[in-house]
Design an enzyme around this catalytic site. Sequence first.
Site, PDB file in Angstrom:
ATOM      1  N   LYS B 102       0.704  -1.307  -0.016  1.00  0.00           N
ATOM      2  CA  LYS B 102      -0.302  -0.065   0.333  1.00  0.00           C
ATOM      3  C   LYS B 102       0.610   1.383   0.082  1.00  0.00           C
ATOM      4  O   LYS B 102       1.782   1.488   1.124  1.00  0.00           O
ATOM      5  CB  LYS B 102      -1.117  -0.007   1.383  1.00  0.00           C
ATOM      6  N   GLY B 163      -7.649   9.605   9.836  1.00  0.00           N
ATOM      7  CA  GLY B 163      -8.276  10.353  11.006  1.00  0.00           C
ATOM      8  C   GLY B 163      -8.776  11.134  11.203  1.00  0.00           C
ATOM      9  O   GLY B 163      -9.387  11.219  12.552  1.00  0.00           O
ATOM     10  N   ALA B 189      -9.818   5.830   3.837  1.00  0.00           N
ATOM     11  CA  ALA B 189      -9.307   7.230   4.610  1.00  0.00           C
ATOM     12  C   ALA B 189     -10.562   7.860   5.015  1.00  0.00           C
ATOM     13  O   ALA B 189     -11.218   8.213   3.876  1.00  0.00           O
ATOM     14  CB  ALA B 189      -8.179   8.032   4.302  1.00  0.00           C
ATOM     15  N   GLY B 190     -10.955   8.780   6.095  1.00  0.00           N
ATOM     16  CA  GLY B 190     -11.923   9.455   6.300  1.00  0.00           C
ATOM     17  C   GLY B 190     -13.159   8.649   7.004  1.00  0.00           C
ATOM     18  O   GLY B 190     -14.034   9.505   7.733  1.00  0.00           O
ATOM     19  N   ALA B 211      -9.371   2.104   9.613  1.00  0.00           N
ATOM     20  CA  ALA B 211      -8.642   1.586  10.676  1.00  0.00           C
ATOM     21  C   ALA B 211      -9.287   2.967  12.051  1.00  0.00           C
ATOM     22  O   ALA B 211      -9.558   2.300  12.898  1.00  0.00           O
ATOM     23  CB  ALA B 211      -6.794   1.665  10.889  1.00  0.00           C
ATOM     24  N   THR B 212      -8.565   3.848  11.865  1.00  0.00           N
ATOM     25  CA  THR B 212      -9.300   4.269  13.529  1.00  0.00           C
ATOM     26  C   THR B 212     -10.581   4.535  13.680  1.00  0.00           C
ATOM     27  O   THR B 212     -10.831   4.247  14.726  1.00  0.00           O
ATOM     28  CB  THR B 212      -8.941   6.110  12.875  1.00  0.00           C
TER      29      THR B 212
END
Lengths: 357, 264
Positions: B102, B163, B189-190, B211-212
């Site tokens: 990635k 994040g 992301a986001g 992830a977050t």
Amino acid sequence: MEDLVVVGGGVIGLSCAWRAAQAGWHVTLRDPAPASGSSWVAGGMLAPVTEAWPGEEGLLELGLSSLELWPGFAEELSAAAGQPAGLHPEGTVVAATGSGDRAELDALATHLARLGRPVERLSGRELRRLEPGLGPDVRGGLSVPGDLSVDNRALLAALRAAAEKAGVAVVERAWAPGETADDAAGTVLICAGAHSASLHPGLAGLVRPVKGEILRLTHRHGAFPVPTRTVRALVDGRPVYLVPRPGGLVVGATQSEHGFDTEPTVGGVRDLLRDAERILPGIAEYTLAEAAAGLRPGSPDNVPVLGRLDGRTLVATGHSRNGILLAPLTARLVVGLLEGGSVPATVDPARFGRTGT
Amino acid sequence: MHGNLADETLVVAGRKIGSRLITGTGGAANLEVLERALVASGTTLTTVAMRRIDARTGTGVLDLLRRLGIEVLPNTAGCRTAAEAVLTARLAREALETDLVKLEVVADERTLLPDPIELLDAAEQLVDDGFTVLPYTNDDPVLARKLEQVGCAAVMPLGSPIGTGLGIRNPHNIEMIVADAGVPVVLDAGIGTASEAAQAMELGCDAVLLATAVTRAADPERMAHAMRLAVEAGYAARHAGRIPRRYWAQASSPETDREPPETG
């Protein structure tokens, strides 16, 4: 008098050795370089409440129990050692910068209130009245007077002095598994931090090194005074802490997994300084006295690995970020084990159920 | 019809990916929490920052993924130039024996937005070096097309900065990327909550990477489960074919039945 070999001379090994000697054991402590590992570089926060996180309630309970023991432990240690234990009785403030950070602290406060541990929420102005060094980026936060700190280096010196006065023989030589099996009488207590996993098959996979970089700053004439309390902060989601010491501050800490690497990196130092300066702009005038890295003994659930491994071997390690906080409680539990007692299931290595022990 | 959904496996560069939810590991309170979240997410591919871990000695996270049978997708998080990212990818390939990467090349710490110039440069070098490159990219249809043209195996546009949990700020760009792409599109992301993961799939993305949103949730295990359901729901809805949006109400049981329009 029964023999006990304590493997590892960090805060856990020294505390256990001292308390075991007091309890009447004939203690030998083995470490090629006592008090030089992660206990030496640690920040020394005694801060279970501001470390709390949903899902880690067990750890919070252990931390609170140990924090309760700390004042008595420090007092007794100072008297026994004839030198200060380094306890700093002022509290902790937690500062947030952006709105996301404030939301995260609100979530922490709500979580703590739900656990029956309310904390005081303060505006940026109110926080600055407590700690005038806080910069304008601080928009609000929490006051947690019960979360304390200790000067880890003063503590280690006091522990060693007290241990030796109590009769502990400190032998500056490494210990190897099997070595003590020959003289069949003794008990072995493994407190070798991140190095423990290789010392007993029952610890394989339960303890791993988690690198943390940390800085030491010293105050210079004319610079803004050192804060009274521990200042923890979230800066755009990144946690940073500044712990007061006589004449300076400890700034920590990064977290990464790089095996047994203890070299501080440029990026780690830069990140810590950048975030710390947003919180306490006055530190720009301080001396950057030391950059170091230590290895937290990480366990799978961040809770210590404390109990019996086999007929003659005990373990007290895996304290992750909380070794210094949990030292008094750990020493108490270890002495209990030596006297034939048991430990709570939350810390017993058997809880992982994937070792052959 | 819906029974076939399970057979519609995501394929990236000829490699079958069992779950359309790809996860990251950053931010978890501890390894036990991470383990429960990974299991609940049903993920089969998880990305790990090579600069944060040591692949040679093994670490908690790598050992955990091995034990759970989850494939590792090394990433180049923290790299700011093409040269750094290429070096990090090569070290990852050597240490983990995988050609998957990635690719992350961010422009600055404050936004963590991809640097498009460095990203494209690094992608080209890594593709030429035999890597299967999955680039984390801006939600820019032109850049996504160029990444595909240099040989990337997928494109992974952001919904919003890493994040932030701000969801998908420019859904139309994501739709344009999907419409144009000949390789899988992974929304990366986001994402903050389940409806946003579902939205990504409804917009036509082939997978979601997050992830977050899970690791920093108050209950990561439960949020992982929610994300798994959301990705499945969004994917099913996309392929079920939604009704057109109408200005005025249309009774679902008309008072006078008429012949339905020819569907030819």
